[in-house]
Design a protein around this motif. Structure first.
Motif, mmCIF file in Angstrom:
data_model
loop_
_atom_site.group_PDB
_atom_site.id
_atom_site.type_symbol
_atom_site.label_atom_id
_atom_site.label_comp_id
_atom_site.label_asym_id
_atom_site.label_seq_id
_atom_site.Cartn_x
_atom_site.Cartn_y
_atom_site.Cartn_z
ATOM 1 N N LEU A 113 0.849 -1.183 0.000
ATOM 2 C CA LEU A 113 0.000 0.000 0.000
ATOM 3 C C LEU A 113 0.889 1.238 0.000
ATOM 4 N N ASP A 114 0.355 2.332 -0.552
ATOM 5 C CA ASP A 114 1.079 3.600 -0.529
ATOM 6 C C ASP A 114 0.713 4.427 0.696
ATOM 7 N N PHE A 115 -0.563 4.438 1.026
ATOM 8 C CA PHE A 115 -1.046 5.197 2.182
ATOM 9 C C PHE A 115 -2.076 4.377 2.943
ATOM 10 N N GLY A 116 -2.201 4.696 4.215
ATOM 11 C CA GLY A 116 -3.329 4.254 5.014
ATOM 12 C C GLY A 116 -4.081 5.490 5.459
ATOM 13 N N VAL A 117 -5.397 5.410 5.490
ATOM 14 C CA VAL A 117 -6.219 6.476 6.065
ATOM 15 C C VAL A 117 -7.000 5.823 7.190
ATOM 16 N N LEU A 118 -6.642 6.162 8.406
ATOM 17 C CA LEU A 118 -7.187 5.432 9.547
ATOM 18 C C LEU A 118 -7.120 6.262 10.816
ATOM 19 N N LEU A 119 -7.455 5.635 11.941
ATOM 20 C CA LEU A 119 -7.392 6.297 13.235
ATOM 21 C C LEU A 119 -5.932 6.292 13.683
ATOM 22 N N THR A 120 -5.282 7.437 13.570
ATOM 23 C CA THR A 120 -3.853 7.511 13.848
ATOM 24 C C THR A 120 -3.536 7.261 15.321
ATOM 25 N N SER A 121 -4.497 7.489 16.197
ATOM 26 C CA SER A 121 -4.267 7.256 17.628
ATOM 27 C C SER A 121 -4.105 5.778 17.950
ATOM 28 N N ASN A 122 -4.492 4.902 17.017
ATOM 29 C CA ASN A 122 -4.387 3.461 17.252
ATOM 30 C C ASN A 122 -3.092 2.847 16.719
ATOM 31 N N LEU A 123 -2.269 3.626 16.047
ATOM 32 C CA LEU A 123 -1.058 3.083 15.426
ATOM 33 C C LEU A 123 -0.143 2.431 16.454
ATOM 34 N N SER A 124 0.485 1.321 16.041
ATOM 35 C CA SER A 124 1.361 0.599 16.966
ATOM 36 C C SER A 124 2.800 0.498 16.473
ATOM 37 N N ASN A 125 3.032 0.690 15.169
ATOM 38 C CA ASN A 125 4.375 0.534 14.618
ATOM 39 C C ASN A 125 5.070 1.887 14.523
ATOM 40 N N GLU A 126 6.158 2.043 15.251
ATOM 41 C CA GLU A 126 6.846 3.328 15.334
ATOM 42 C C GLU A 126 7.643 3.673 14.081
ATOM 43 N N THR A 127 7.824 2.723 13.175
ATOM 44 C CA THR A 127 8.573 3.013 11.944
ATOM 45 C C THR A 127 7.701 3.672 10.890
ATOM 46 N N LEU A 128 6.395 3.692 11.117
ATOM 47 C CA LEU A 128 5.478 4.352 10.196
ATOM 48 C C LEU A 128 5.375 5.839 10.529
ATOM 49 N N ARG A 129 5.242 6.648 9.495
ATOM 50 C CA ARG A 129 5.026 8.074 9.677
ATOM 51 C C ARG A 129 3.537 8.381 9.492
ATOM 52 N N TYR A 130 3.080 9.424 10.147
ATOM 53 C CA TYR A 130 1.667 9.769 10.002
ATOM 54 C C TYR A 130 1.460 11.255 10.232
ATOM 55 N N GLU A 131 0.321 11.733 9.752
ATOM 56 C CA GLU A 131 -0.105 13.100 10.013
ATOM 57 C C GLU A 131 -1.603 13.080 10.274
ATOM 58 N N THR A 132 -2.006 13.624 11.406
ATOM 59 C CA THR A 132 -3.412 13.655 11.790
ATOM 60 C C THR A 132 -4.079 14.909 11.231
ATOM 61 N N PHE A 133 -5.232 14.721 10.573
ATOM 62 C CA PHE A 133 -5.947 15.846 9.977
ATOM 63 C C PHE A 133 -7.258 16.159 10.701
ATOM 64 N N ILE A 134 -7.835 15.168 11.343
ATOM 65 C CA ILE A 134 -9.119 15.355 12.014
ATOM 66 C C ILE A 134 -8.997 14.950 13.476
ATOM 67 N N ASN A 135 -9.448 15.814 14.367
ATOM 68 C CA ASN A 135 -9.595 15.480 15.781
ATOM 69 C C ASN A 135 -11.076 15.617 16.120
ATOM 70 N N SER A 136 -11.785 14.504 16.066
ATOM 71 C CA SER A 136 -13.236 14.526 16.205
ATOM 72 C C SER A 136 -13.625 14.210 17.652
ATOM 73 N N THR A 137 -14.274 15.163 18.297
ATOM 74 C CA THR A 137 -14.646 15.027 19.713
ATOM 75 C C THR A 137 -15.606 13.863 19.920
ATOM 76 N N ARG A 138 -15.352 13.091 20.967
ATOM 77 C CA ARG A 138 -16.270 12.014 21.352
ATOM 78 C C ARG A 138 -17.241 12.527 22.405
ATOM 79 N N ARG A 139 -18.544 12.289 22.177
ATOM 80 C CA ARG A 139 -19.583 12.730 23.108
ATOM 81 C C ARG A 139 -20.550 11.578 23.401
#
Length: 302
Positions: A142-168
């Motif tokens: 894969l070239d990219f993943g689009v997912l919940l970045t807060s769940n990432l477990s592998n430190e060798t992957l790079r990421y950028e968070t675009f959405i911070n959606s409040t939980r209510r």
């Protein structure tokens, strides 16, 4: 301090419809997201743009002056995206792994826009769980993943968070908690809880609940099922604003409550292999999201 294209669009749609609830329905986002965006624009401009009332919103004098300028900016941006492609137009294949929540409530609109911008770019989308996406990124599948970045477990992957959606908290329109001055997680323990089971939602919930765990009565992988169950007063749930809609499939109302505790937001963004050199296709994909969510229209210099 600045505001973005997204916030500007929220202002224009709200001004045109005259109600935040209708604007939220039109844009398929939560009312709280629109309210927050408008407040941020007003804070930047140091002026109120709307007069709020029980019947909706109307523009202030400053809002009436700002609206045509805001429309003009959005038109210019839209026209820019429709410029004829040069000889160096982006083409080829881009492989993107997405999780359940992302493909259902975030990505489709952006894929449509990217297709307009780069008609010769073929975007292959694969719905996978987070672990599978991480593995395929590391194996160059894969070239990219689009997912919940807060769940990432592998430190060798790079990421950028675009959405911070409040939980209510989600409750039915006649739930007794709506009359409470404050609501805490402890207050929820006596109510049946409906647990979402996709995108590692259960693990996330149990983490922020800590020692006092929810009274889980139902588990489901369907957000629409949760929406209906909450609206019918079968239970309560805590979910993000990104997946919130005020009505169930039966047309029953769902309300939200901001909890007293600081519940972590749902973070959505792009993930890629750390040592990979971005291709032209990857750069186009990344630049699109960065321009939408990170690039301000205006920035204060003093």
């Amino acid at each position: 301090m600045s505001f973005s294209i997204r916030q500007l669009k929220y202002f224009v749609v709200t001004a045109e419809l005259g109600q935040i609830s209708q604007a939220a329905k039109e844009l398929c986002i939560s009312q709280s997201a629109i309210t927050t965006a408008i407040k941020e624009v007003e804070h930047y401009l140091r002026q109120d743009l709307f007069i709020r009332s029980s019947k909706g919103v109307s523009l202030t004098e400053a809002g009436q002056l700002f609206l045509p300028k805001a429309r003009q900016i959005l038109v210019m941006i839209d026209e820019t995206t429709r410029l004829p492609l040069s000889a160096a137009a982006v083409e080829g294949v881009l492989r993107v792994g997405v999780t359940y929540t992302v493909i259902g409530y975030f990505l489709p609109h952006h894929i449509q826009r990217l297709t307009q911008l780069h008609p010769n770019l073929k975007i292959e989308v694969y719905e996978l769980d987070r672990k599978s996406i991480e593995t395929k990124l590391l194996n160059d599948k894969l070239d990219f993943g689009v997912l919940l970045t807060s769940n990432l477990s592998n430190e060798t992957l790079r990421y950028e968070t675009f959405i911070n959606s409040t939980r209510r908290l989600w409750v039915s329109s006649h739930h007794e908690l709506l009359s409470a001055a404050k609501v805490s997680l402890k207050d929820l323990q006596k109510y049946p809880y409906i647990m979402l089971t996709v995108d590692e939602a259960e693990q996330t919930v149990l983490k922020y609940w800590g020692e006092e765990q929810p009274n889980v009565q139902y588990r489901t992988s369907s957000i629409e099922a949760i929406r209906s169950m909450v609206a019918n007063d079968n239970g309560i749930a805590i979910l993000s604003d990104m997946v919130y809609r005020p009505w169930s499939l039966e047309g029953k109302r769902i309300e939200t409550i901001t909890l007293q505790e600081k519940v972590p937001p749902m973070e959505v963004g792009l993930v890629w292999k750390g040592d990979v050199k971005k291709t032209v296709q990857m750069e186009a994909f990344y630049d699109y999201f960065h321009s939408i969510f990170c690039t301000p229209l205006f920035t204060k210099t003093s």
